[in-house]
Design a protein around this motif. Sequence first.
Motif, short mmCIF file in Angstrom:
data_model
loop_
_atom_site.label_atom_id
_atom_site.label_comp_id
_atom_site.label_asym_id
_atom_site.label_seq_id
_atom_site.Cartn_x
_atom_site.Cartn_y
_atom_site.Cartn_z
N LEU A 99 30.02 -12.17 -13.53
CA LEU A 99 30.66 -12.36 -14.82
C LEU A 99 29.63 -12.56 -15.93
CD1 LEU A 99 33.68 -14.72 -14.06
CD2 LEU A 99 33.69 -12.24 -14.38
N PRO A 100 29.92 -12.08 -17.12
CA PRO A 100 29.05 -12.35 -18.27
C PRO A 100 29.23 -13.79 -18.74
CG PRO A 100 31.01 -11.20 -19.00
CD PRO A 100 31.10 -11.27 -17.49
N GLU A 101 28.47 -14.17 -19.74
CA GLU A 101 28.60 -15.53 -20.28
C GLU A 101 29.86 -15.67 -21.12
OE1 GLU A 101 24.89 -17.00 -22.09
OE2 GLU A 101 23.92 -15.30 -21.12
N LEU A 132 39.66 -15.18 -15.12
CA LEU A 132 38.35 -14.97 -14.51
C LEU A 132 37.56 -16.27 -14.58
CD1 LEU A 132 37.31 -11.45 -15.88
CD2 LEU A 132 38.28 -12.03 -13.65
N ARG A 133 37.03 -16.69 -13.44
CA ARG A 133 36.30 -17.95 -13.36
C ARG A 133 34.96 -17.75 -12.68
NH1 ARG A 133 39.68 -22.41 -14.25
NH2 ARG A 133 41.89 -21.85 -14.49
N ASP A 134 33.97 -18.52 -13.11
CA ASP A 134 32.66 -18.46 -12.49
C ASP A 134 32.69 -19.24 -11.18
OD1 ASP A 134 32.41 -21.20 -13.03
OD2 ASP A 134 31.24 -20.89 -14.85
N PRO A 135 31.58 -19.19 -10.40
CA PRO A 135 31.58 -19.90 -9.11
C PRO A 135 31.88 -21.39 -9.21
CG PRO A 135 29.76 -18.34 -9.20
CD PRO A 135 30.37 -18.36 -10.56
N GLY A 136 31.63 -21.97 -10.39
CA GLY A 136 31.92 -23.39 -10.58
C GLY A 136 33.36 -23.68 -10.96
N GLY A 137 34.15 -22.61 -11.15
CA GLY A 137 35.55 -22.80 -11.48
C GLY A 137 35.86 -22.77 -12.96
N ALA A 138 34.83 -22.60 -13.80
CA ALA A 138 35.06 -22.58 -15.25
C ALA A 138 35.58 -21.22 -15.69
CB ALA A 138 33.76 -22.90 -15.99
N ARG A 139 36.53 -21.25 -16.63
CA ARG A 139 37.06 -20.01 -17.15
C ARG A 139 36.01 -19.24 -17.95
NH1 ARG A 139 43.08 -21.41 -19.63
NH2 ARG A 139 44.13 -21.80 -17.64
#
Length: 232
Positions: A99-101, A132-139
């Motif tokens: 995912l992008p930033e 879409l969420r990063d590996p840490g769970g943040a949207r």
Amino acid sequence: MGFVQHLTHLIAPPVCVLCGADGQRLDEPWGLDLCIHCENACPRAPPELPPLDGAFCLFRYEDPVDQLILRLKFQRDVAPARVLGTLLARALRNSQRPLPECLVPMPLHRSRYRERGFCQTTLIARHVAKRLRDPGGARLRLRRDLLQRVRATLAQSGLPAAERARNLSGAFARGARGPVPRHVALLDDVLTTGHTARAAIEALHAAGVQRVELWCCARALRQDDCPDNPVI
């Protein structure tokens, strides 16, 4: 999710925006307002097109996908935005691409925004970002402020291909000041010749963004399109 879906299905069951049949539950609390038959009828974009810096296009801009986009843009029907955003997010998750930033919706000029009353790419992008969420769970972060359309342009669809790039010269510029993300995704509804996307990407690079992906709901293909002869 099972209990939530059961409850929401009793309150407002998903209904296909195209044919009126029952929608799908999937892993969405409110389901998906598109039946499996209409989803299967949406033609997928060729995976080899387009070769634009990591571009990802979901569908071909053909029936019934064009109906969803035209209803959203010109009939003030916002239901297709959730359908398109949900399907695009699901496809991106399945692709397992990093995912992008942040996610940047293709902006409208303020005059077009006043005329339409909303920006269709922002509506779609909201649904993509929340799924879409990063590996840490943040949207995935949504950045409407990073890019702005500073010059009103003629409709690209009414111009010959040779004039489209000139029409978009100087159309985009950096929006908010401050730190700039290194990697962003630019979201657009339809990709045709790619001149609009290129102009927006150039403005993001000029602002200091190192990598810009293009995420698109649909890709308009010409009859002579092939991997060796891309539109963009």
